[in-house]
Design a protein around this motif. Structure first.
Motif, PDB file in Angstrom:
ATOM      1  N   SER A   1      -4.522   1.165  -0.200  1.00 11.84           N
ATOM      2  CA  SER A   1      -4.804  -0.464  -0.534  1.00 11.84           C
ATOM      3  C   SER A   1      -5.012  -0.363  -2.161  1.00 11.84           C
ATOM      4  O   SER A   1      -4.727  -1.415  -2.808  1.00 11.84           O
TER       5      SER A   1
ATOM      6  N   ALA B   1      -2.061  -0.057  -4.359  1.00 14.47           N
ATOM      7  CA  ALA B   1      -1.200  -1.277  -4.222  1.00 14.47           C
ATOM      8  C   ALA B   1      -2.052  -2.352  -5.548  1.00 14.47           C
ATOM      9  O   ALA B   1      -1.435  -2.983  -6.128  1.00 14.47           O
ATOM     10  N   PHE B   2      -3.413  -2.291  -5.291  1.00  9.21           N
ATOM     11  CA  PHE B   2      -3.989  -3.034  -6.252  1.00  9.21           C
ATOM     12  C   PHE B   2      -3.866  -2.572  -7.623  1.00  9.21           C
ATOM     13  O   PHE B   2      -3.655  -3.539  -8.379  1.00  9.21           O
TER      14      PHE B   2
ATOM     15  N   HIS C   1      -1.611  -1.105  -8.940  1.00  8.25           N
ATOM     16  CA  HIS C   1       0.011  -1.351  -9.486  1.00  8.25           C
ATOM     17  C   HIS C   1      -0.248  -2.931  -9.752  1.00  8.25           C
ATOM     18  O   HIS C   1       0.528  -3.426 -10.721  1.00  8.25           O
ATOM     19  N   GLU C   2      -0.677  -3.883  -8.794  1.00  6.87           N
ATOM     20  CA  GLU C   2      -0.404  -5.461  -8.933  1.00  6.87           C
ATOM     21  C   GLU C   2      -1.352  -5.985  -9.931  1.00  6.87           C
ATOM     22  O   GLU C   2      -1.027  -6.719 -10.904  1.00  6.87           O
TER      23      GLU C   2
END
Lengths: 179, 179, 179, 179
Positions: free
Chosen positions: D83, D86-87, D89-90
């Motif tokens: 998780s 992805a965090f 990256h976003e």
């Protein structure tokens, strides 16, 4: 004339948070429904979409039914229900949130596809007759949202159709019963 | 029932900016009127009230008539029309702004007194029939304002009263002409 | 090497607010001086420059001397000392603010010209030796400002020059008195 | 005198993101190190702490080494490395981020315990000599952070200790080599 608005497709939800029930648009027929489509790791959802949904819940109270739709279309393994549950707790989100269902091998979740959402955040508003009246991707200002909701709240509740509904209730034909 | 809303007192203006005309509530009868009451040196007006009035002008366009009311009740010599004119230019305020008139020896300006405003910024909304429907001191959120305006915009324009109006037009009695 | 920094020209002020004294750079020699050049009707000054100057005052306290410079180069009649005084009161500005002087028939005020400011807001920082170390038009971020101020604060106070200063004090030559 | 600052304990990291290396405080000795301790589902970290760390990275560039420390002390199963990846990256976080290690059966992660952090976000700053100079829980303003970092950046790099370091380098005693 208003019949040109598209019927709102039913939600496809694998799990609900913040509710013991199992909300469906069929059950909510007659209500104005606000759907905040989001992903927990989407910065625009965290900074704009979800705060707006919370303000709608606060300002309109029982006049609208606010639902969150967690429609994961990227980083699937990073935004599981376990992570979502903690996210909802930490961000103090109290309206019901449903996890959009996936079809095997399809990246885009089912409800997101049915509504042809272009991304997250998206704001979808459904009228008392179950029709889509607003479906906006990105940011939309509060003045416009407030105006749209007031107008939908003020529309008359549709008369129940004669015959039996899926919840078992059977309505007799009425003539201008709530005019 | 709606007749319980108070009639909006006429504005008392010594000078208008951003308009060649001389707006009055009498002339605006039939329109939804938004009055942003402010002082140019009031921090809450600069940070909240006036930006909200600009958003209303932008979002609702010709559906409402936005007016500024410069109601100076302190630092009178600091907020003269000369200063106000530069302020409106620098802050890109383009809706008509009227300078609230003063009675000799009275600190509170006349229109501010008529509306019993508690301070600035205040947001006053007048319906098509010339009645006060909103009169709020301080901050009010955009969702609520948007909802209130939509409902007033959707109210029918009142039929002109039979007889002659102050602008010289004479109306004959009508029967449900715009029902 | 550091002698390449330009000497800060003296301020030309017609009136001071928020101080009973008559601050001058000569008197402030030895201090780090922060000058916030602004116009009371400049939106960027109200939203960015002045709040930053207030934060500097709050964070650095007596380690810097914060001064406002009201350098009116447009709408002169709209931003008189009378209006400025009310502005300073309403916006809770408590550091000394001087009104930049004008030469007859010249639009740009004198101090603004001496410092070749490009507009308002401008942030000027002067070191303990009376030299300009920062002169920025527009927005500059707090991290950079904090870093610049810390470095200037940490520079040693210059030894007073032997001889008599304009305030009447006379210094004898010293040898590494505060090393 | 400065020797009263506590030595910064080494980091205990199970996995790094945004770096191919394996940063350690030992390797970074001689650098000013900024550690942003956060949890990806902590609202104050997302709204304040991480944006500040990004601004530090932008403003100070190579003058400081910015590290993120993902110190999960609640909702462990919701904030896994998958998780977090992805965090990062976003939210466009590009500085190295390490996952704070856990001891079996202990809720608080190891590094968080070593530094006695009170929660997230926390900002820790370590000087060139490997000592803790700032350790703040919650919000700290940019002016103060900028000032603190400038002062630490300007401190001289400590002379290498005579003898052999853990990376294999051996230094001979020096006398005022960089004074």
């Amino acid at each position: 004339m208003q019949s040109t608005y598209p019927a709102a497709p039913e939600l496809a939800i694998t799990r609900w948070f913040n509710t013991a029930g199992n909300p469906s648009l069929a059950n909510l027929r007659g209500e104005v429904v606000v759907i905040e489509a989001f992903q927990m790791l989407c910065p625009g959802c965290v900074s704009h979409g979800l705060p707006q949904a919370k303000r709608i819940q606060l300002v309109f109270g029982n006049d609208v039914a606010v639902l969150g739709l967690h429609c994961v279309f990227e980083h699937h393994e990073a935004m599981t229900p376990v992570s979502l549950e903690a996210f909802l707790h930490e961000y103090r989100i109290t309206f019901p949130v449903g996890v959009d269902a996936h079809q095997d091998g399809v990246t885009l979740p089912i409800t997101m596809g049915r509504y042809q959402l272009q991304g997250t955040p998206s704001l979808v508003v459904i009228d008392r007759a179950g029709r889509i009246r607003l479906n906006v991707f990105g940011q939309v200002d509060d003045l416009s949202v407030g105006a749209a909701l007031a107008r939908l709240i003020d529309e008359p509740r549709p008369e129940p159709e004669a015959g039996c509904r899926r919840d078992g209730g059977c309505a007799v034909p009425t003539e201008a019963s709530d005019a």
